[in-house]
Design a protein around this motif. Sequence first.
Motif, PDB file in Angstrom:
ATOM      1  N   CYS A 114       0.847  -1.202   0.000  1.00 15.94           N
ATOM      2  CA  CYS A 114       0.000   0.000   0.000  1.00 15.94           C
ATOM      3  C   CYS A 114       0.883   1.254   0.000  1.00 15.94           C
ATOM      4  O   CYS A 114       1.913   1.293   0.682  1.00 15.94           O
ATOM      5  N   LEU A 115       0.478   2.247  -0.776  1.00 15.41           N
ATOM      6  CA  LEU A 115       1.117   3.562  -0.764  1.00 15.41           C
ATOM      7  C   LEU A 115       0.102   4.591  -0.294  1.00 15.41           C
ATOM      8  O   LEU A 115      -1.040   4.583  -0.751  1.00 15.41           O
ATOM      9  N   VAL A 116       0.518   5.467   0.624  1.00 22.77           N
ATOM     10  CA  VAL A 116      -0.352   6.548   1.089  1.00 22.77           C
ATOM     11  C   VAL A 116       0.313   7.874   0.732  1.00 22.77           C
ATOM     12  O   VAL A 116       1.342   8.239   1.311  1.00 22.77           O
ATOM     13  N   PHE A 117      -0.259   8.587  -0.246  1.00 22.63           N
ATOM     14  CA  PHE A 117       0.292   9.885  -0.648  1.00 22.63           C
ATOM     15  C   PHE A 117      -0.238  10.974   0.282  1.00 22.63           C
ATOM     16  O   PHE A 117      -1.443  11.096   0.488  1.00 22.63           O
ATOM     17  N   CYS A 118       0.680  11.766   0.831  1.00 21.12           N
ATOM     18  CA  CYS A 118       0.326  12.827   1.767  1.00 21.12           C
ATOM     19  C   CYS A 118       0.714  14.188   1.189  1.00 21.12           C
ATOM     20  O   CYS A 118       1.654  14.285   0.404  1.00 21.12           O
ATOM     21  N   LEU A 174       6.460  -0.551   8.050  1.00 19.47           N
ATOM     22  CA  LEU A 174       6.055   0.731   7.470  1.00 19.47           C
ATOM     23  C   LEU A 174       7.249   1.688   7.427  1.00 19.47           C
ATOM     24  O   LEU A 174       8.185   1.554   8.213  1.00 19.47           O
ATOM     25  N   ALA A 175       7.187   2.647   6.527  1.00 18.42           N
ATOM     26  CA  ALA A 175       8.204   3.703   6.481  1.00 18.42           C
ATOM     27  C   ALA A 175       7.626   4.905   5.749  1.00 18.42           C
ATOM     28  O   ALA A 175       6.612   4.793   5.060  1.00 18.42           O
ATOM     29  N   TYR A 176       8.286   6.041   5.909  1.00 18.48           N
ATOM     30  CA  TYR A 176       7.905   7.219   5.118  1.00 18.48           C
ATOM     31  C   TYR A 176       8.979   7.455   4.061  1.00 18.48           C
ATOM     32  O   TYR A 176      10.108   6.968   4.174  1.00 18.48           O
ATOM     33  N   HIS A 177       8.610   8.203   3.010  1.00 14.58           N
ATOM     34  CA  HIS A 177       9.525   8.442   1.891  1.00 14.58           C
ATOM     35  C   HIS A 177       9.292   9.855   1.372  1.00 14.58           C
ATOM     36  O   HIS A 177       8.227  10.154   0.853  1.00 14.58           O
ATOM     37  N   LEU A 198       8.963  -4.123   3.602  1.00 13.71           N
ATOM     38  CA  LEU A 198       8.010  -3.095   4.015  1.00 13.71           C
ATOM     39  C   LEU A 198       6.736  -3.270   3.199  1.00 13.71           C
ATOM     40  O   LEU A 198       6.796  -3.495   1.990  1.00 13.71           O
ATOM     41  N   CYS A 199       5.591  -3.172   3.846  1.00 14.58           N
ATOM     42  CA  CYS A 199       4.321  -3.356   3.130  1.00 14.58           C
ATOM     43  C   CYS A 199       3.600  -2.043   2.885  1.00 14.58           C
ATOM     44  O   CYS A 199       2.634  -1.991   2.122  1.00 14.58           O
ATOM     45  N   LEU A 200       4.077  -0.938   3.513  1.00 12.19           N
ATOM     46  CA  LEU A 200       3.388   0.351   3.345  1.00 12.19           C
ATOM     47  C   LEU A 200       4.380   1.499   3.392  1.00 12.19           C
ATOM     48  O   LEU A 200       5.272   1.518   4.244  1.00 12.19           O
ATOM     49  N   LEU A 201       4.217   2.443   2.476  1.00  5.63           N
ATOM     50  CA  LEU A 201       4.991   3.681   2.490  1.00  5.63           C
ATOM     51  C   LEU A 201       4.028   4.860   2.523  1.00  5.63           C
ATOM     52  O   LEU A 201       3.060   4.893   1.764  1.00  5.63           O
ATOM     53  N   ALA A 208       5.584   9.525  -7.155  1.00  4.94           N
ATOM     54  CA  ALA A 208       4.685   9.058  -8.221  1.00  4.94           C
ATOM     55  C   ALA A 208       5.362   9.010  -9.578  1.00  4.94           C
ATOM     56  O   ALA A 208       5.012   8.193 -10.421  1.00  4.94           O
ATOM     57  N   ALA A 209       6.329   9.903  -9.808  1.00  8.59           N
ATOM     58  CA  ALA A 209       6.967   9.982 -11.129  1.00  8.59           C
ATOM     59  C   ALA A 209       8.411   9.521 -11.057  1.00  8.59           C
ATOM     60  O   ALA A 209       9.186   9.994 -10.231  1.00  8.59           O
ATOM     61  N   GLY A 210       8.764   8.571 -11.900  1.00  8.14           N
ATOM     62  CA  GLY A 210      10.168   8.183 -12.039  1.00  8.14           C
ATOM     63  C   GLY A 210      10.630   7.042 -11.168  1.00  8.14           C
ATOM     64  O   GLY A 210      11.695   6.492 -11.390  1.00  8.14           O
ATOM     65  N   ILE A 211       9.867   6.665 -10.165  1.00 11.37           N
ATOM     66  CA  ILE A 211      10.276   5.562  -9.285  1.00 11.37           C
ATOM     67  C   ILE A 211       9.252   4.444  -9.421  1.00 11.37           C
ATOM     68  O   ILE A 211       8.058   4.650  -9.223  1.00 11.37           O
ATOM     69  N   ASN A 212       9.726   3.262  -9.748  1.00 10.02           N
ATOM     70  CA  ASN A 212       8.817   2.134  -9.981  1.00 10.02           C
ATOM     71  C   ASN A 212       8.522   1.401  -8.675  1.00 10.02           C
ATOM     72  O   ASN A 212       9.129   0.388  -8.350  1.00 10.02           O
ATOM     73  N   LEU A 213       7.595   1.935  -7.900  1.00  4.54           N
ATOM     74  CA  LEU A 213       7.185   1.311  -6.644  1.00  4.54           C
ATOM     75  C   LEU A 213       5.665   1.135  -6.641  1.00  4.54           C
ATOM     76  O   LEU A 213       4.931   1.925  -6.047  1.00  4.54           O
ATOM     77  N   PRO A 214       5.164   0.116  -7.341  1.00  5.00           N
ATOM     78  CA  PRO A 214       3.720  -0.084  -7.415  1.00  5.00           C
ATOM     79  C   PRO A 214       3.139  -0.680  -6.136  1.00  5.00           C
ATOM     80  O   PRO A 214       3.869  -1.119  -5.248  1.00  5.00           O
ATOM     81  N   ALA A 215       1.813  -0.704  -6.044  1.00  7.70           N
ATOM     82  CA  ALA A 215       1.126  -1.199  -4.852  1.00  7.70           C
ATOM     83  C   ALA A 215      -0.225  -1.785  -5.234  1.00  7.70           C
ATOM     84  O   ALA A 215      -0.768  -1.482  -6.296  1.00  7.70           O
ATOM     85  N   ARG A 216      -0.774  -2.631  -4.365  1.00  8.26           N
ATOM     86  CA  ARG A 216      -2.145  -3.126  -4.577  1.00  8.26           C
ATOM     87  C   ARG A 216      -3.126  -1.967  -4.417  1.00  8.26           C
ATOM     88  O   ARG A 216      -4.039  -1.802  -5.213  1.00  8.26           O
ATOM     89  N   ARG A 217      -2.923  -1.174  -3.362  1.00  4.51           N
ATOM     90  CA  ARG A 217      -3.828  -0.043  -3.132  1.00  4.51           C
ATOM     91  C   ARG A 217      -3.025   1.238  -2.954  1.00  4.51           C
ATOM     92  O   ARG A 217      -2.034   1.264  -2.236  1.00  4.51           O
ATOM     93  N   VAL A 218      -3.469   2.287  -3.630  1.00  7.75           N
ATOM     94  CA  VAL A 218      -2.893   3.623  -3.477  1.00  7.75           C
ATOM     95  C   VAL A 218      -3.949   4.506  -2.823  1.00  7.75           C
ATOM     96  O   VAL A 218      -5.087   4.561  -3.292  1.00  7.75           O
ATOM     97  N   ILE A 219      -3.561   5.174  -1.736  1.00  9.82           N
ATOM     98  CA  ILE A 219      -4.482   6.071  -1.029  1.00  9.82           C
ATOM     99  C   ILE A 219      -3.961   7.496  -1.145  1.00  9.82           C
ATOM    100  O   ILE A 219      -2.786   7.757  -0.852  1.00  9.82           O
ATOM    101  N   LEU A 220      -4.808   8.399  -1.608  1.00  3.60           N
ATOM    102  CA  LEU A 220      -4.443   9.814  -1.664  1.00  3.60           C
ATOM    103  C   LEU A 220      -5.061  10.485  -0.451  1.00  3.60           C
ATOM    104  O   LEU A 220      -6.289  10.643  -0.363  1.00  3.60           O
ATOM    105  N   ARG A 221      -4.214  10.831   0.488  1.00  2.00           N
ATOM    106  CA  ARG A 221      -4.635  11.384   1.777  1.00  2.00           C
ATOM    107  C   ARG A 221      -5.456  12.662   1.619  1.00  2.00           C
ATOM    108  O   ARG A 221      -6.295  12.991   2.460  1.00  2.00           O
ATOM    109  N   SER A 222      -5.208  13.379   0.499  1.00  2.00           N
ATOM    110  CA  SER A 222      -5.871  14.661   0.262  1.00  2.00           C
ATOM    111  C   SER A 222      -5.739  14.999  -1.226  1.00  2.00           C
ATOM    112  O   SER A 222      -4.792  14.567  -1.876  1.00  2.00           O
TER     113      SER A 222
END
Length: 625
Positions: A114-118, A174-177, A198-201, A208-222
Amino acid sequence: MLGDGSRGAVIEMTLAKLLYMSKSTQIIGMSATLGNIKDLQTFLKAENYTNDFRPVELKEFVKLKDTIYEVTPKEENCFTFSRLLNFKYSSAMQKLDPDHIIALVTEVIPSHSCLVFCPTKKNCENVAAMICKHLKDDFLQLKEKEKSILLQELKASGNGAVCPVLSRTVRYGLAYHHSGLTAEERRLVEEAYSNGVLCLLTCTSTLAAGINLPARRVILRSPYVAADFLKRSQYKQMVGRAGRAGIDSTGESVLILQDKDKSMAQSLVSAPMENCFSNLMHDEGKGLLSLILSLIGLNMCRCVAEVEAFLSGTLLCVQQQRVCVDQTLTQTVHQSIELLREKNLITVTTESHSQTLQVTRLGRATFKGSVDLTHSEVLYSDLSKGLEGLLLNSFLHLIYLVTPYDMVSVCKPDWMLYFTQFTLLSASEQKMSAAVGVPESFVARKAAGQSVKKGINMAVVRRMYLALVLFALLKETNLWSVAERFQMSRGFIQNLLSSASAFCSCVLHFTEELEELWPFKALLVELNRRLSYCVKAELIPLMEVNGIMELRARQLYSAGYKTLTHLASADPAALCKNIENLFRKQAEMMVASAKMLLNEKAAVLQEEVDDLLMTPLDLPTELFI
């Protein structure tokens, strides 16, 4: 990226030169978020291939309160009811996590990624920490050994220090990036996520651009990036991370909305892709000026007509009616050439009804040093003034002269910190600071919260503050302690260091073209080495070896491998025995790289010897009698 400010301008210049000079070079451009493909096709003289095939199906959703809606752009309101969110929150937890992020992520992790965009860097860290507080202890047992190794590697990359937030979250997988991490930390986090450690960033939009880190679910925090509402291309880049080919059968995105943002979000998901426009006219035409200067300096264009002919093959020409609204391309070219002449970067000579264009010494130094046109005159002035009283018993003056001008705008000094660091300078260093325009009295008054007289150049003040950061870094070579002292993110400090190193190289090439600045040639070579590696001087030779970072260099030096020769002649098995956590393959690569470097240095020296032997000596005959 062609439409991305000054960076887009540089890409356009490079592509235009390639197309102009070579008819056989093949250029391949790819995009998933481009509206005006025809313009790019015309500019690149390209064939166009378009396909909407996606190996893994993507389903887009939005969340309003506790309801999930599927994004259906063809429907009237764009959102169709899908389901109610299945969760049981206590009142305390509801207050802590009103957007139900924990409910959304625990539906997929740890079995899926899972990716959570903040919207901000700080929000990334806060969200990661909040999620961890409500995860079950079962998460701690998953891949426990791999997570322990990751924490050790993070600690090693920080010379024994590790971020407290990462120290807690990594144990849960988990980690932040974001850009506040160092390059080495980002690499370790990305590898661990790709390998399933790690299962979540939680991350910012830059991932989102240039780094190939896909996920089952992408969450846009806002639906915001900082204070700006998302663009269509940004949204598509983010949700496009969902779905891992060969791993997941489907991918899904969830955009978290507040009621006030609903109508804007409906426009967002149904809007066409943004168009890409030339950026040669960005920032008052700075890109076009740089391009014309380099064309004249490289002898690709010798007159106005040749400049116009070259520009006819740019994206700017394709879009000139939309980009240059007030004037024709010919008028723009003439105006740009006149500006370059006024800046003393080129000369224009009229002969037989034609104008010959040539670069001046300053112009040649500017384009050969890749110095920003808006800074070339200031840089020349700073360097010339610096020669009048160059401080040589300290690196501070040289560091100030190579502190990048373009990072000054993002610097906001902490005045108490500024004053504290200023008082630690020697008398000669304080005198040098006053000479460039930052006296102690000014810093003291600002630290005391008092008003100051006008006449102080704040750009110089901020640049000196950044120079003090770099000065501390070169003395201590500990990025973490300097980041803590100046209350800056370690990622920013590292970016400042790499930018200063690059600019130092630019300034070196700049001074090589101007004879009056000859003293800087020797001085900047050594400073450039220091800035490139930012370690104690004795470790620099080892740092030149591919794959050796500061911690490894210190280990090698302490174990007796103090020079390239020592390392090149080392036995890989003995290296593994003497150096902690060094694998055989790594040892073999280090030894091979050291040997290659030695051979290269030997070859250069041999060439110098051969040149000397072949040079005829014009010596008096008496010497041989």
